[in-house]
Design a protein around this motif. Structure first.
Motif, PDB file in Angstrom:
ATOM      1  N   LEU A  25       0.923  -1.214  -0.270  1.00  0.00           N
ATOM      2  CA  LEU A  25      -0.478   0.181   0.177  1.00  0.00           C
ATOM      3  C   LEU A  25       0.497   1.419  -0.047  1.00  0.00           C
ATOM      4  N   THR A  26       2.313   1.366   0.003  1.00  0.00           N
ATOM      5  CA  THR A  26       3.081   2.795   0.686  1.00  0.00           C
ATOM      6  C   THR A  26       4.134   2.435  -1.043  1.00  0.00           C
ATOM      7  N   GLY A  27       4.622   1.955  -1.834  1.00  0.00           N
ATOM      8  CA  GLY A  27       5.398   1.762  -2.701  1.00  0.00           C
ATOM      9  C   GLY A  27       4.417   2.609  -3.752  1.00  0.00           C
ATOM     10  N   SER A  51       7.925  12.297  -4.853  1.00  0.00           N
ATOM     11  CA  SER A  51       7.078  12.363  -3.157  1.00  0.00           C
ATOM     12  C   SER A  51       7.215  11.277  -2.532  1.00  0.00           C
ATOM     13  N   HIS A  52       7.334  10.131  -3.282  1.00  0.00           N
ATOM     14  CA  HIS A  52       6.592   9.254  -1.641  1.00  0.00           C
ATOM     15  C   HIS A  52       5.486   8.762  -2.206  1.00  0.00           C
ATOM     16  N   VAL A  53       4.618   8.939  -2.766  1.00  0.00           N
ATOM     17  CA  VAL A  53       3.062   8.737  -3.267  1.00  0.00           C
ATOM     18  C   VAL A  53       3.105   7.814  -3.147  1.00  0.00           C
ATOM     19  N   PRO A  69       8.062 -10.508  -0.195  1.00  0.00           N
ATOM     20  CA  PRO A  69       8.955 -10.812   1.434  1.00  0.00           C
ATOM     21  C   PRO A  69      10.402  -9.603   0.929  1.00  0.00           C
ATOM     22  N   ARG A  70      11.233  -9.401   2.177  1.00  0.00           N
ATOM     23  CA  ARG A  70      12.542  -9.186   2.144  1.00  0.00           C
ATOM     24  C   ARG A  70      12.933 -10.076   2.753  1.00  0.00           C
ATOM     25  N   TYR A  71      14.035  -9.645   2.352  1.00  0.00           N
ATOM     26  CA  TYR A  71      15.627 -10.734   2.402  1.00  0.00           C
ATOM     27  C   TYR A  71      16.233  -9.869   3.548  1.00  0.00           C
ATOM     28  N   TYR A  72      16.728 -10.936   5.113  1.00  0.00           N
ATOM     29  CA  TYR A  72      17.831 -10.437   6.061  1.00  0.00           C
ATOM     30  C   TYR A  72      19.279 -11.988   6.234  1.00  0.00           C
ATOM     31  N   THR A  73      20.228 -11.251   5.969  1.00  0.00           N
ATOM     32  CA  THR A  73      20.955 -12.528   6.011  1.00  0.00           C
ATOM     33  C   THR A  73      21.426 -12.430   7.686  1.00  0.00           C
ATOM     34  N   LEU A  80      18.912 -11.684  13.668  1.00  0.00           N
ATOM     35  CA  LEU A  80      18.948 -10.573  12.482  1.00  0.00           C
ATOM     36  C   LEU A  80      19.811  -9.870  13.468  1.00  0.00           C
ATOM     37  N   THR A  81      20.808  -8.714  11.933  1.00  0.00           N
ATOM     38  CA  THR A  81      20.826  -7.355  12.418  1.00  0.00           C
ATOM     39  C   THR A  81      20.623  -6.285  11.238  1.00  0.00           C
ATOM     40  N   VAL A  82      19.704  -5.657  11.444  1.00  0.00           N
ATOM     41  CA  VAL A  82      18.744  -4.688  10.457  1.00  0.00           C
ATOM     42  C   VAL A  82      18.839  -3.441  10.554  1.00  0.00           C
ATOM     43  N   SER A  83      19.434  -2.369   9.486  1.00  0.00           N
ATOM     44  CA  SER A  83      19.385  -1.489   9.891  1.00  0.00           C
ATOM     45  C   SER A  83      17.997  -0.990   9.712  1.00  0.00           C
ATOM     46  N   VAL A  84      17.544   0.145  10.952  1.00  0.00           N
ATOM     47  CA  VAL A  84      16.027   0.842  10.296  1.00  0.00           C
ATOM     48  C   VAL A  84      15.754   1.717   8.988  1.00  0.00           C
ATOM     49  N   GLU A 132      14.552   4.662   7.209  1.00  0.00           N
ATOM     50  CA  GLU A 132      14.355   6.317   7.334  1.00  0.00           C
ATOM     51  C   GLU A 132      14.552   7.095   5.994  1.00  0.00           C
ATOM     52  N   THR A 133      13.269   7.596   5.444  1.00  0.00           N
ATOM     53  CA  THR A 133      13.308   8.362   4.419  1.00  0.00           C
ATOM     54  C   THR A 133      12.929   9.722   5.152  1.00  0.00           C
ATOM     55  N   ALA A 134      13.105  11.212   4.802  1.00  0.00           N
ATOM     56  CA  ALA A 134      12.172  12.192   4.438  1.00  0.00           C
ATOM     57  C   ALA A 134      11.706  12.012   3.878  1.00  0.00           C
ATOM     58  N   VAL A 148       8.162  11.713   7.782  1.00  0.00           N
ATOM     59  CA  VAL A 148       9.278  10.254   8.005  1.00  0.00           C
ATOM     60  C   VAL A 148       8.687   9.539   7.316  1.00  0.00           C
ATOM     61  N   TYR A 149       8.662   8.422   6.050  1.00  0.00           N
ATOM     62  CA  TYR A 149       9.058   7.629   5.968  1.00  0.00           C
ATOM     63  C   TYR A 149       9.577   6.124   6.697  1.00  0.00           C
ATOM     64  N   LYS A 150       8.826   5.609   7.160  1.00  0.00           N
ATOM     65  CA  LYS A 150       9.427   4.267   7.920  1.00  0.00           C
ATOM     66  C   LYS A 150       9.445   2.990   6.930  1.00  0.00           C
ATOM     67  N   GLY A 151      11.440   2.283   6.936  1.00  0.00           N
ATOM     68  CA  GLY A 151      10.761   1.479   6.387  1.00  0.00           C
ATOM     69  C   GLY A 151       9.734   0.084   6.918  1.00  0.00           C
ATOM     70  N   ILE A 152       8.397  -0.836   5.556  1.00  0.00           N
ATOM     71  CA  ILE A 152       7.843  -1.370   6.500  1.00  0.00           C
ATOM     72  C   ILE A 152       8.672  -2.356   7.605  1.00  0.00           C
ATOM     73  N   CYS A 153       8.974  -3.114   6.410  1.00  0.00           N
ATOM     74  CA  CYS A 153       9.811  -4.172   7.486  1.00  0.00           C
ATOM     75  C   CYS A 153      10.585  -4.177   8.176  1.00  0.00           C
ATOM     76  N   SER A 154      12.188  -3.256   8.020  1.00  0.00           N
ATOM     77  CA  SER A 154      12.492  -2.908   8.700  1.00  0.00           C
ATOM     78  C   SER A 154      12.050  -2.461  11.032  1.00  0.00           C
ATOM     79  N   SER A 155      10.709  -1.590   9.627  1.00  0.00           N
ATOM     80  CA  SER A 155      10.223  -1.080  11.725  1.00  0.00           C
ATOM     81  C   SER A 155       9.230  -2.086  11.898  1.00  0.00           C
TER      82      SER A 155
HETATM   83  C1  LIG Z   1      19.966 -10.570   0.139  1.00  0.00           C
HETATM   84  C2  LIG Z   1      19.395  -9.709   0.803  1.00  0.00           C
HETATM   85  C3  LIG Z   1      19.919  -9.573   2.573  1.00  0.00           C
HETATM   86  C4  LIG Z   1      19.657  -8.341   3.014  1.00  0.00           C
HETATM   87  N1  LIG Z   1      20.473  -8.378   3.975  1.00  0.00           N
HETATM   88  C5  LIG Z   1      19.911  -7.281   5.427  1.00  0.00           C
HETATM   89  C6  LIG Z   1      20.423  -6.970   6.419  1.00  0.00           C
HETATM   90  O1  LIG Z   1      20.955  -8.341   6.848  1.00  0.00           O
HETATM   91  N2  LIG Z   1      20.429  -6.638   7.147  1.00  0.00           N
HETATM   92  C7  LIG Z   1      19.442  -5.519   6.628  1.00  0.00           C
HETATM   93  O2  LIG Z   1      19.098  -4.425   7.491  1.00  0.00           O
HETATM   94  N3  LIG Z   1      19.191  -5.062   5.528  1.00  0.00           N
HETATM   95  C8  LIG Z   1      19.491  -6.399   4.637  1.00  0.00           C
HETATM   96  N4  LIG Z   1      18.348  -6.531   3.546  1.00  0.00           N
HETATM   97  C9  LIG Z   1      17.435  -5.169   2.850  1.00  0.00           C
HETATM   98  C10 LIG Z   1      16.449  -5.753   3.446  1.00  0.00           C
HETATM   99  O3  LIG Z   1      16.378  -6.727   2.501  1.00  0.00           O
HETATM  100  C11 LIG Z   1      15.514  -4.061   3.036  1.00  0.00           C
HETATM  101  O4  LIG Z   1      15.628  -4.196   1.984  1.00  0.00           O
HETATM  102  C12 LIG Z   1      15.517  -3.245   3.428  1.00  0.00           C
HETATM  103  O5  LIG Z   1      15.362  -3.493   5.488  1.00  0.00           O
HETATM  104  C13 LIG Z   1      14.715  -2.330   3.928  1.00  0.00           C
HETATM  105  O6  LIG Z   1      13.677  -3.000   3.696  1.00  0.00           O
HETATM  106  P1  LIG Z   1      12.222  -2.167   4.224  1.00  0.00           P
HETATM  107  O7  LIG Z   1      10.657  -2.542   4.536  1.00  0.00           O
HETATM  108  O8  LIG Z   1      12.254  -1.585   5.668  1.00  0.00           O
HETATM  109  O9  LIG Z   1      12.043  -1.053   3.342  1.00  0.00           O
HETATM  110  P2  LIG Z   1      10.799  -0.584   2.342  1.00  0.00           P
HETATM  111  O10 LIG Z   1       9.229  -0.048   2.901  1.00  0.00           O
HETATM  112  O11 LIG Z   1      11.134  -1.380   1.430  1.00  0.00           O
HETATM  113  O12 LIG Z   1      11.640   0.866   2.162  1.00  0.00           O
HETATM  114  C14 LIG Z   1      12.776   1.076   0.911  1.00  0.00           C
HETATM  115  C15 LIG Z   1      13.138   2.307   0.921  1.00  0.00           C
HETATM  116  O13 LIG Z   1      11.896   2.467   0.014  1.00  0.00           O
HETATM  117  C16 LIG Z   1      11.905   4.069   0.071  1.00  0.00           C
HETATM  118  N5  LIG Z   1      10.584   4.323   0.091  1.00  0.00           N
HETATM  119  C17 LIG Z   1       9.215   3.387  -0.165  1.00  0.00           C
HETATM  120  N6  LIG Z   1       8.292   3.358  -0.017  1.00  0.00           N
HETATM  121  C18 LIG Z   1       8.203   5.119  -0.058  1.00  0.00           C
HETATM  122  C19 LIG Z   1       7.324   5.795   0.233  1.00  0.00           C
HETATM  123  N7  LIG Z   1       5.932   5.382   0.415  1.00  0.00           N
HETATM  124  N8  LIG Z   1       7.724   6.826   0.873  1.00  0.00           N
HETATM  125  C20 LIG Z   1       9.012   7.227   0.916  1.00  0.00           C
HETATM  126  N9  LIG Z   1       9.676   6.478   1.257  1.00  0.00           N
HETATM  127  C21 LIG Z   1       9.979   5.137   0.565  1.00  0.00           C
HETATM  128  C22 LIG Z   1      12.813   4.589   1.246  1.00  0.00           C
HETATM  129  O14 LIG Z   1      13.858   4.732   0.931  1.00  0.00           O
HETATM  130  C23 LIG Z   1      12.667   3.250   1.538  1.00  0.00           C
HETATM  131  O15 LIG Z   1      13.984   2.980   2.724  1.00  0.00           O
HETATM  132  C24 LIG Z   1      19.194  -7.291   2.384  1.00  0.00           C
HETATM  133  C25 LIG Z   1      18.665  -7.130   1.179  1.00  0.00           C
HETATM  134  C26 LIG Z   1      18.969  -8.591   0.626  1.00  0.00           C
HETATM  135  C27 LIG Z   1      18.410  -8.881  -1.079  1.00  0.00           C
END
Ligand SMILES: Cc1cc2nc3c(=O)[nH]c(=O)nc-3n(C[C@H](O)[C@H](O)[C@H](O)COP(=O)(O)OP(=O)(O)OC[C@H]3O[C@@H](n4cnc5c(N)ncnc54)[C@H](O)[C@@H]3O)c2cc1C
Ligand SMILES: Cc1cc2nc3c(=O)[nH]c(=O)nc-3n(C[C@H](O)[C@H](O)[C@H](O)COP(=O)(O)O)c2cc1C
Length: 630
Positions: free
Chosen positions: A338-340, A382-384, A412-416, A430-434, A436-438, A444-451
């Motif tokens: 719903l947010t991409g 505008s990240h709509v 799905p999102r992948y994490y090593t 898991l080691t996850v970087s959260v 965030e995008t202004a 502020v948009y927070k990444g769906i999976c990392s947050s």
């Molecule tokens: C094989 C593999 C291994 C990985 N391993 C790791 C790991 O070990 N640790 C790790 O931290 N990550 C890892 N990643 C990255 C991870 O899979 C995700 O891509 C990452 O966590 C971001 O996902 P998210 O759902 O939080 O962000 P998403 O919601 O997918 O957003 C991603 C980015 O898109 C932009 N964005 C999307 N929609 C909007 C919106 N509406 N408004 C503003 N900006 C938007 C933003 O810049 C945002 O940061 C790996 C990726 C792969 C492919």
């Protein structure tokens, strides 16, 4: 694909071009969405389009009688490249079959290895390829090229030049230019001899076709369903498992901006989840409840209503898109992106549902070629996402079965995995970087999976395991060289745990472990510092080199430290047979590769080309493993 899905006799007036098969190799859904777009456009160009997941076919199925016109099978391959120039998960089998048909590996390069007229020949297949890739990666569009050349080698006939799309620039624009300038015109010239008679009644209120029928039911839990009856891109929705999260710990210091969290997932009760050290974990995130509510309100859906999703008999069915019966809430939370940012082709589809002419016009304008700049500015930059778009164009109204067609699925999102399966067989770290995008509007948009992960303590997350390329040398005496700045440290932490296990618990003779780590500042984001120092003291980590990029006026990164130690690194790799592991951002991976190439040229007096062949051979031997993400 079941033969019964396919009409035996096509209406030749409506489809003078006959059958057209569109095969897709897709990891995150883009190639599949392009295939769906062409399916929608097929009739206006005179073709009955079959969209086919490469996972569901073997090479011989390319000549299926049911999709032939006279003796010709017409096909387009939409191929994404994944990993380091590798096939997507859904095309691994197919690619390996193609490789064995043409001789595979090195043999591919020989000129005369095509099977021209033998039993394996694909004579009668007339094809073209569009590759989806990203120029940031070294093996740009490797799979598109592979399909293009290998199909010809097995006797198929190429009917148009390969098209290539770059996800680092304007992938959709590249695709549009190719399909409108090359693909459809070529097909028309070759196969459409008569005029197309449209069966549309021309009524403007006609809604686009949808493959789904939604049937509201009183209640119920998702029915058990065989994986064969599931849409192949949705398999994870059916096979993943809910597991409790027992630890979420911030790894950065208080002074640092941003957040990187250490997450521990308990898999002790999870049936079907096993893992190997440094595998990938697939995580299915959930949308924020505010986002789900906003979409439901905008479209007047009852979030608590239960429904079953079924096939529309007028449309080819590719299997269940997600488990049902299900509530609208669950469906919007878990299975809908719903947010991409919607693609331009999605805006065109959405325009059909806008009742206000102003909304309709704006959507159509931004979906057109001329509207590219406006689309980029108002939607992408505008990240709509769909949720905001429904606010901006409130006249969009769509029945749920239509919404399910135009809304992309949540991927799905992948994490090593940052733990060793020998040391922690019941827990995954898991080691996850959260992220965030202004946004332009100040929010502020927070990444769906990392947050979602950062917020998952004492909750469950939905996961599945996927193999990665990180495998330790079977000869434990070999040294390993690990380069993993930032969250790229994840697999290195897992490998270190495993090497310590081999040394202390299995009493094996274990070679040197050398780590290059990088961060901005030792006081802020030197994650896992205590563990690394302890490994060093215990003699597990033989050498630890940390690049602190912002502690001096010049930026210092891992590749700089590596170059400073070119001689010892060369000795480690060439004399001692070290395995090299690199993980993190694509840009870093590229810079590290440059440093390694330079090292080979200077230390071994080789040409640039020889140095490249040297690294390619290391990679082929499994001694140079990269996992990079953009
Ligand atoms: C094989 C593999 C291994 C990985 N391993 C790791 C790991 O070990 N640790 C790790 O931290 N990550 C890892 N990643 C990255 C991870 O899979 C995700 O891509 C990452 O966590 C971001 O996902 P998210 O759902 O939080 O962000 P998403 O919601 O997918 O957003 C991603 C980015 O898109 C932009 N964005 C999307 N929609 C909007 C919106 N509406 N408004 C503003 N900006 C938007 C933003 O810049 C945002 O940061 C790996 C990726 C792969 C492919
Ligand atoms: C982890 C990862 C690895 C990738 N590797 C490559 C690569 O080696 N070469 C390339 O050209 N593109 C690569 N890409 C880019 C994808 O091919 C591109 O984004 C494509 O549009 C994805 O399409 P899909 O959604 O159909 O999977 C990679 C993308 C990701 C996320």
């Amino acid at each position: 694909q079941e033969e019964e899905d396919v009409p035996k006799e096509l209406d030749r007036q409506q489809y003078p071009g006959g059958h057209l098969s569109i095969y897709f190799a897709s990891q995150t859904g883009t190639a599949e969405s392009f295939a769906n777009q062409l399916e929608r456009e097929g009739a206006e160009h005179g073709f009955f389009v079959h969209v086919i997941d490469l996972e569901d076919v073997e090479v011989e199925n390319l000549l299926d009688e049911a999709r032939k016109d006279e003796s010709v099978s017409k096909a387009l391959f939409l191929c994404s490249t994944y990993g380091e120039g590798e096939p997507t998960d859904n095309s691994v089998q197919f690619v390996s079959e193609m490789k064995s048909r043409i001789g595979g590996g090195e043999e591919e390069k020989k000129e005369d290895n095509g099977v021209q007229n033998g039993e394996d020949s694909l004579a009668g297949l007339e094809y073209c390829v569009f590759g989806l890739g990203n120029r940031q990666y070294e093996h740009y569009n490797a799979m598109g090229h592979f399909f293009d050349t290998s199909l010809e080698k097995v006797g198929a006939k190429r009917i148009a030049e390969i098209g290539l799309g770059d996800d680092d620039a304007d992938l959709e624009g590249d695709f549009e230019t190719w399909k409108d300038g090359v693909f459809w015109p070529t097909l028309k010239k070759l196969y459409v001899k008569e005029a197309i008679v449209s069966t549309s009644n021309g009524a403007t209120e006609e809604l686009p076709e949808t493959p789904y029928v939604v049937e509201y039911v009183s209640a119920g839990k998702p029915a058990k369903i065989a994986l064969d009856d599931v849409h192949s891109s949705s398999r994870y929705y059916f096979s993943s498992v809910d597991c409790p999260v027992k630890v979420v710990r911030e790894l950065r210091s208080k002074e640092a901006e941003g957040s990187t969290v250490h997450v521990e997932v308990d898999i002790s009760q999870a049936k079907g989840i096993t893992y190997q050290t440094a595998d990938n974990l697939g995580v299915l995130p959930e949308n924020d409840t505010a986002v789900v509510t906003a979409v439901a309100n905008a479209l007047k859906y009852d979030l608590d209503a239960h429904f079953v999703v079924k096939s529309n008999p007028k449309h080819e069915w590719h299997g269940a898109p997600f488990p049902s019966p299900i509530t609208v809430r669950e469906c919007l939370s878990r299975y809908c992106d719903l947010t991409g940012s919607p693609r331009r082709s999605d805006l065109k589809l959405l325009a059909s549902y806008a009742t206000d002419p102003i909304d309709k016009k704006a959507l159509l304008r931004m979906s057109s070629k001329e509207g590219r700049a406006e689309y980029k500015d108002k939607i992408v930059q505008s990240h709509v996402g769909l949720v905001e778009l429904l606010k901006l164009c409130p006249s969009i109204q769509a029945p749920l079965e239509h919404f399910l067609n135009f809304c992309p699925r949540m991927v799905p999102r992948y994490y090593t995995i940052s733990s060793s399966s020998s040391v922690y067989p019941r827990t995954i770290h898991l080691t996850v970087s959260v992220t965030e995008t202004a946004k332009k509007d100040g929010s502020v948009y927070k990444g769906i999976c990392s947050s979602h992960l950062a917020d998952s303590l004492d909750r469950t997350i939905r996961i599945f395991d996927r193999e990665s390329g990180f495998r330790l040398p079977s000869d434990t005496t070999k040294p390993i060289l690990m380069i993993g700045p930032g969250t790229g440290i994840a697999p290195m932490r897992a490998l270190l745990q495993e090497r310590e296990y081999q040394k202390t618990r299995e009493n094996k003779n274990v070679g040197k472990n050398v780590l290059y780590f990088g961060c901005q500042n030792r006081k802020k984001d030197y994650i896992y510092q205590d563990e690394l120092v302890a490994y060093q003291k215990a003699g597990v980590l033989s050498d630890l080199h940390v690049a602190f990029s912002r502690e001096q006026s010049d930026k210092v990164y891992v590749q700089h430290l590596l170059s400073q130690r070119a001689k010892e690194t060369w000795n480690l790799i060439d004399d001692q047979g070290a395995y090299v592991y690199v993980c993190g951002g694509v840009k870093m991976g590229h810079d590290v590769q440059e440093a390694l190439l330079k090292m080979v040229t200077t230390e071994d007096n080789r040409s640039a080309q020889d140095a490249k062949s040297y690294l390619d051979q290391l990679a082929k031997d499994g001694r140079y493993v990269q996992e990079l993400w953009a």
